[in-house]
Design a protein around this motif. Structure first.
Motif, PDB file in Angstrom:
ATOM      1  N   LYS A 110     -25.951  27.010  23.771  1.00 55.50           N
ATOM      2  CA  LYS A 110     -27.394  27.185  23.907  1.00 55.50           C
ATOM      3  C   LYS A 110     -28.155  25.864  23.955  1.00 55.50           C
ATOM      4  CE  LYS A 110     -27.407  31.914  22.197  1.00 55.50           C
ATOM      5  NZ  LYS A 110     -27.884  32.887  21.183  1.00 55.50           N
ATOM      6  N   ALA A 111     -27.684  24.836  23.257  1.00 56.41           N
ATOM      7  CA  ALA A 111     -28.363  23.539  23.351  1.00 56.41           C
ATOM      8  C   ALA A 111     -28.298  23.000  24.777  1.00 56.41           C
ATOM      9  CB  ALA A 111     -27.742  22.544  22.374  1.00 56.41           C
ATOM     10  N   GLY A 112     -27.176  23.221  25.456  1.00 56.22           N
ATOM     11  CA  GLY A 112     -27.046  22.769  26.837  1.00 56.22           C
ATOM     12  C   GLY A 112     -28.011  23.479  27.769  1.00 56.22           C
ATOM     13  N   ILE A 113     -28.220  24.778  27.544  1.00 59.19           N
ATOM     14  CA  ILE A 113     -29.180  25.524  28.353  1.00 59.19           C
ATOM     15  C   ILE A 113     -30.573  24.928  28.182  1.00 59.19           C
ATOM     16  CG2 ILE A 113     -30.378  27.744  28.533  1.00 59.19           C
ATOM     17  CD1 ILE A 113     -27.660  29.051  27.811  1.00 59.19           C
ATOM     18  N   VAL A 114     -30.939  24.635  26.933  1.00 60.34           N
ATOM     19  CA  VAL A 114     -32.279  24.103  26.669  1.00 60.34           C
ATOM     20  C   VAL A 114     -32.454  22.746  27.330  1.00 60.34           C
ATOM     21  CG1 VAL A 114     -33.830  23.257  24.871  1.00 60.34           C
ATOM     22  CG2 VAL A 114     -32.613  25.422  24.560  1.00 60.34           C
ATOM     23  N   HIS A 115     -31.510  21.839  27.143  1.00 58.46           N
ATOM     24  CA  HIS A 115     -31.763  20.525  27.756  1.00 58.46           C
ATOM     25  C   HIS A 115     -31.608  20.569  29.274  1.00 58.46           C
ATOM     26  CE1 HIS A 115     -27.353  19.117  27.029  1.00 58.46           C
ATOM     27  NE2 HIS A 115     -27.519  19.114  28.334  1.00 58.46           N
ATOM     28  N   GLY A 116     -30.894  21.566  29.808  1.00 54.14           N
ATOM     29  CA  GLY A 116     -30.882  21.746  31.255  1.00 54.14           C
ATOM     30  C   GLY A 116     -32.245  22.138  31.787  1.00 54.14           C
ATOM     31  N   LEU A 117     -32.928  23.051  31.072  1.00 54.55           N
ATOM     32  CA  LEU A 117     -34.283  23.440  31.468  1.00 54.55           C
ATOM     33  C   LEU A 117     -35.251  22.268  31.357  1.00 54.55           C
ATOM     34  CD1 LEU A 117     -34.430  26.966  29.795  1.00 54.55           C
ATOM     35  CD2 LEU A 117     -34.479  26.504  32.255  1.00 54.55           C
ATOM     36  N   TYR A 118     -35.102  21.473  30.304  1.00 57.93           N
ATOM     37  CA  TYR A 118     -35.962  20.292  30.159  1.00 57.93           C
ATOM     38  C   TYR A 118     -35.682  19.270  31.258  1.00 57.93           C
ATOM     39  CZ  TYR A 118     -38.383  21.377  25.806  1.00 57.93           C
ATOM     40  OH  TYR A 118     -39.228  21.931  24.865  1.00 57.93           O
ATOM     41  N   ALA A 119     -34.445  19.159  31.687  1.00 57.26           N
ATOM     42  CA  ALA A 119     -34.122  18.244  32.788  1.00 57.26           C
ATOM     43  C   ALA A 119     -34.825  18.672  34.060  1.00 57.26           C
ATOM     44  CB  ALA A 119     -32.609  18.211  33.002  1.00 57.26           C
ATOM     45  N   MET A 120     -34.780  19.964  34.373  1.00 59.16           N
ATOM     46  CA  MET A 120     -35.476  20.473  35.553  1.00 59.16           C
ATOM     47  C   MET A 120     -36.982  20.232  35.438  1.00 59.16           C
ATOM     48  SD  MET A 120     -33.388  24.056  36.045  1.00 59.16           S
ATOM     49  CE  MET A 120     -34.413  24.658  37.394  1.00 59.16           C
ATOM     50  N   ALA A 121     -37.522  20.479  34.236  1.00 61.60           N
ATOM     51  CA  ALA A 121     -38.958  20.289  34.034  1.00 61.60           C
ATOM     52  C   ALA A 121     -39.350  18.828  34.207  1.00 61.60           C
ATOM     53  CB  ALA A 121     -39.349  20.785  32.645  1.00 61.60           C
ATOM     54  N   ALA A 122     -38.490  17.902  33.757  1.00 60.67           N
ATOM     55  CA  ALA A 122     -38.801  16.477  33.877  1.00 60.67           C
ATOM     56  C   ALA A 122     -38.922  16.041  35.331  1.00 60.67           C
ATOM     57  CB  ALA A 122     -37.728  15.651  33.171  1.00 60.67           C
ATOM     58  N   LEU A 123     -38.284  16.777  36.231  1.00 64.74           N
ATOM     59  CA  LEU A 123     -38.358  16.475  37.661  1.00 64.74           C
ATOM     60  C   LEU A 123     -39.490  17.240  38.351  1.00 64.74           C
ATOM     61  CD1 LEU A 123     -34.545  16.610  38.512  1.00 64.74           C
ATOM     62  CD2 LEU A 123     -35.952  14.557  38.256  1.00 64.74           C
ATOM     63  N   GLY A 124     -40.254  18.013  37.574  1.00 64.17           N
ATOM     64  CA  GLY A 124     -41.301  18.814  38.174  1.00 64.17           C
ATOM     65  C   GLY A 124     -40.815  20.139  38.710  1.00 64.17           C
ATOM     66  N   ALA A 125     -39.681  20.623  38.184  1.00 66.19           N
ATOM     67  CA  ALA A 125     -39.107  21.907  38.614  1.00 66.19           C
ATOM     68  C   ALA A 125     -38.982  21.983  40.128  1.00 66.19           C
ATOM     69  CB  ALA A 125     -39.931  23.075  38.091  1.00 66.19           C
ATOM     70  N   PRO A 126     -38.217  21.072  40.741  1.00 69.79           N
ATOM     71  CA  PRO A 126     -38.113  21.056  42.206  1.00 69.79           C
ATOM     72  C   PRO A 126     -37.505  22.349  42.739  1.00 69.79           C
ATOM     73  CG  PRO A 126     -36.396  19.689  41.223  1.00 69.79           C
ATOM     74  CD  PRO A 126     -37.333  20.078  40.110  1.00 69.79           C
ATOM     75  N   PRO A 127     -37.994  22.838  43.873  1.00 70.15           N
ATOM     76  CA  PRO A 127     -37.462  24.095  44.429  1.00 70.15           C
ATOM     77  C   PRO A 127     -35.996  23.996  44.823  1.00 70.15           C
ATOM     78  CG  PRO A 127     -38.974  23.040  45.973  1.00 70.15           C
ATOM     79  CD  PRO A 127     -39.109  22.309  44.686  1.00 70.15           C
ATOM     80  N   GLY A 128     -35.496  22.784  45.003  1.00 65.24           N
ATOM     81  CA  GLY A 128     -34.095  22.620  45.371  1.00 65.24           C
ATOM     82  C   GLY A 128     -33.129  22.797  44.224  1.00 65.24           C
ATOM     83  N   CYS A 129     -33.643  22.942  43.007  1.00 64.09           N
ATOM     84  CA  CYS A 129     -32.767  23.095  41.835  1.00 64.09           C
ATOM     85  C   CYS A 129     -33.038  24.432  41.163  1.00 64.09           C
ATOM     86  CB  CYS A 129     -33.000  21.965  40.840  1.00 64.09           C
ATOM     87  SG  CYS A 129     -31.878  22.018  39.417  1.00 64.09           S
ATOM     88  N   GLY A 130     -31.983  25.127  40.777  1.00 59.50           N
ATOM     89  CA  GLY A 130     -32.108  26.404  40.092  1.00 59.50           C
ATOM     90  C   GLY A 130     -31.109  26.520  38.966  1.00 59.50           C
ATOM     91  N   MET A 131     -31.130  27.657  38.306  1.00 61.95           N
ATOM     92  CA  MET A 131     -30.231  27.884  37.168  1.00 61.95           C
ATOM     93  C   MET A 131     -29.821  29.347  37.134  1.00 61.95           C
ATOM     94  SD  MET A 131     -30.894  27.297  33.042  1.00 61.95           S
ATOM     95  CE  MET A 131     -30.904  25.504  33.111  1.00 61.95           C
ATOM     96  N   LEU A 132     -28.546  29.573  36.819  1.00 60.91           N
ATOM     97  CA  LEU A 132     -28.024  30.913  36.582  1.00 60.91           C
ATOM     98  C   LEU A 132     -27.492  30.983  35.161  1.00 60.91           C
ATOM     99  CD1 LEU A 132     -27.138  33.757  37.571  1.00 60.91           C
ATOM    100  CD2 LEU A 132     -24.964  32.703  38.256  1.00 60.91           C
ATOM    101  N   LEU A 133     -27.962  31.963  34.399  1.00 58.98           N
ATOM    102  CA  LEU A 133     -27.490  32.188  33.037  1.00 58.98           C
ATOM    103  C   LEU A 133     -26.875  33.579  32.957  1.00 58.98           C
ATOM    104  CD1 LEU A 133     -30.516  30.766  30.995  1.00 58.98           C
ATOM    105  CD2 LEU A 133     -28.391  29.599  31.614  1.00 58.98           C
ATOM    106  N   THR A 134     -25.596  33.645  32.618  1.00 58.27           N
ATOM    107  CA  THR A 134     -24.883  34.915  32.533  1.00 58.27           C
ATOM    108  C   THR A 134     -24.678  35.294  31.068  1.00 58.27           C
ATOM    109  OG1 THR A 134     -22.706  33.865  32.567  1.00 58.27           O
ATOM    110  CG2 THR A 134     -23.721  34.394  34.706  1.00 58.27           C
ATOM    111  N   THR A 135     -24.058  36.463  30.850  1.00 55.04           N
ATOM    112  CA  THR A 135     -23.911  36.946  29.471  1.00 55.04           C
ATOM    113  C   THR A 135     -22.517  37.489  29.173  1.00 55.04           C
ATOM    114  OG1 THR A 135     -24.813  39.112  30.132  1.00 55.04           O
ATOM    115  CG2 THR A 135     -26.372  37.501  29.233  1.00 55.04           C
ATOM    116  N   ASP A 136     -21.515  37.089  29.953  1.00 52.90           N
ATOM    117  CA  ASP A 136     -20.160  37.576  29.655  1.00 52.90           C
ATOM    118  C   ASP A 136     -19.086  36.504  29.844  1.00 52.90           C
ATOM    119  OD1 ASP A 136     -20.277  37.456  32.424  1.00 52.90           O
ATOM    120  OD2 ASP A 136     -19.407  39.435  32.765  1.00 52.90           O
ATOM    121  N   GLU A 137     -19.472  35.241  29.775  1.00 52.51           N
ATOM    122  CA  GLU A 137     -18.499  34.154  29.985  1.00 52.51           C
ATOM    123  C   GLU A 137     -17.409  34.158  28.929  1.00 52.51           C
ATOM    124  OE1 GLU A 137     -16.670  30.130  29.756  1.00 52.51           O
ATOM    125  OE2 GLU A 137     -17.772  31.232  28.211  1.00 52.51           O
ATOM    126  N   GLU A 138     -17.791  34.448  27.686  1.00 55.82           N
ATOM    127  CA  GLU A 138     -16.819  34.362  26.598  1.00 55.82           C
ATOM    128  C   GLU A 138     -15.753  35.448  26.657  1.00 55.82           C
ATOM    129  OE1 GLU A 138     -16.524  31.874  24.955  1.00 55.82           O
ATOM    130  OE2 GLU A 138     -18.436  30.915  24.516  1.00 55.82           O
TER     131      GLU A 138
END
Length: 370
Positions: A110-138
């Motif tokens: 979960k810490a990685g998800i948070v700093h990934g979102l902050y990384a996108m935000a630091a760039l101004g949330a460019p349309p060329g970057c997205g994120m997929l969060l799933t719920t059955d990896e484990e």
């Protein structure tokens, strides 16, 4: 102010948002709790990015998707954890110290998800970057694999926000195959006429030895869970053992599958049935080479120090994206320790540093604006 300085100034915000996400326990099999975690992550991402994600449900299982422009960069993560509901109540307090956050799921991931979102935000949330969060990896991503492959297929690169024990990036992961070898024999009284039975446990013993011998070099083939018999005075008519195999290359994985499915009984009258097969293809190091070079250049530019790369036996959803030919770099999540273990933690000082690394890498991968 450098990007690293800007993100460092937001460290406490990242700590708060990470703790908030971790306070929602989200074991893989609890769809209700997973829905709560998805809602929390959606609210966080919408606040930071100014973009509302798509909520995707397959077989009642939710996922979140901030869609990038075609040919862009996809950040990949998962919200499920290995910890059952109630773990948080008995977790040692405080959850946060001056240097670490320790709670179920913080390191993985979960810490990685948070700093990934902050990384996108630091760039101004460019349309060329997205994120997929799933719920059955484990649990092997049985539901989300098609979604992962579909969304990754639209991207030019995938950055996986899985954790790193010492900051090393994962340029390669072994592929995973899982098998159940089921053996049928014939039950008789163990004291009266054992010679008339077909002992499934004896057949299991022979098969376990044969299967374990398939491992060599980088290929590990490990018999794990085994069961046999019904009572202590009966020749067992049924037995089963499970096998966990990890392969460095797809060719190695394919050869093993051929050998596993060709297993034949040793004892007259016994029957052997093999179930299962490859679960995740290998993430081979050569396909990550360019991304690793870019990550190292980014780290030098930001004065983050040298970046090590490792090839590991553990698998992630990055195996799927690499398996369909999309350049994939893994291990860009939290720095800490004890994944899946009591006391797992993430290092607070590394949150802005990892966010800056992810942001810098995204910037290098996206085409110049305009």
């Amino acid at each position: 102010m450098t990007p690293l300085d800007e993100l460092t100034a937001r460290t406490e915000d990242m700590v708060r948002d990470t703790l908030d996400l971790c306070l929602v326990e989200s074991p893989s099999h609890d769809l209700g709790r997973l829905a709560e975690a998805v809602e929390q992550a959606a609210e966080l991402g919408t606040r930071l990015l100014g973009r509302t994600p798509q909520l995707i449900e397959e077989q009642g299982r939710p996922a979140l998707y901030w869609e990038p422009a075609r040919g862009g960069v996809l950040l990949l993560g998962h919200l499920d954890t290995v910890w059952p509901v109630g773990t948080l109540a008995r977790w040692p307090k405080p959850l946060r110290t001056s240097t670490t956050i320790s709670c179920p799921g913080v390191f993985d991931m979960k810490a990685g998800i948070v700093h990934g979102l902050y990384a996108m935000a630091a760039l101004g949330a460019p349309p060329g970057c997205g994120m997929l969060l799933t719920t059955d990896e484990e649990i092997g991503s049985p539901t989300s694999r098609p979604l992962i492959e579909k969304t990754a297929g639209r991207a030019a690169a995938v950055l996986v926000l899985e954790a790193s024990a010492d900051g090393a990036l994962k340029s390669g992961r072994k592929g995973v195959s899982q098998y159940a070898v089921r053996i049928s024999g014939r039950a008789v009284h163990a004291g009266l006429e054992p010679e008339k039975g077909v002992n499934a446990l004896m057949e299991l013993t022979a098969q376990v030895g044969a299967v374990a011998a398939f491992g060599s070099g980088g290929l590990t083939v490990t018999p794990t869970l085994a069961t046999a018999g019904t009572t202590a005075n009966t020749v067992p008519a049924e037995a089963c053992f499970h096998v966990d195999a990890r392969a460095t290359t797809r060719a190695e994985q394919d050869v093993l599958h051929t050998r596993m499915t060709a297993l034949s009984p040793v004892l007259p009258g016994a029957r052997v049935t093999v179930e299962g097969g490859p679960n995740r293809p290998p993430m081979e190091s050569d396909q990550a080479a360019h991304l690793l070079d870019l990550a190292r250049a980014t780290a030098r530019h930001l004065a983050l120090g040298s970046i090590r790369a490792v090839h590991v036996g553990g698998a992630s959803d990055g195996n799927f994206t690499a398996g369909i030919g999309i350049p994939t770099l893994d291990g860009l999540g939290a720095v800490g320790a004890y994944a899946h273990a009591e006391g797992e933690y993430a290092v607070i000082a590394e949150l802005p540093r990892r966010a800056a690394l992810v942001a810098g890498l995204i910037a290098r991968l996206l085409p110049p604006a305009g």
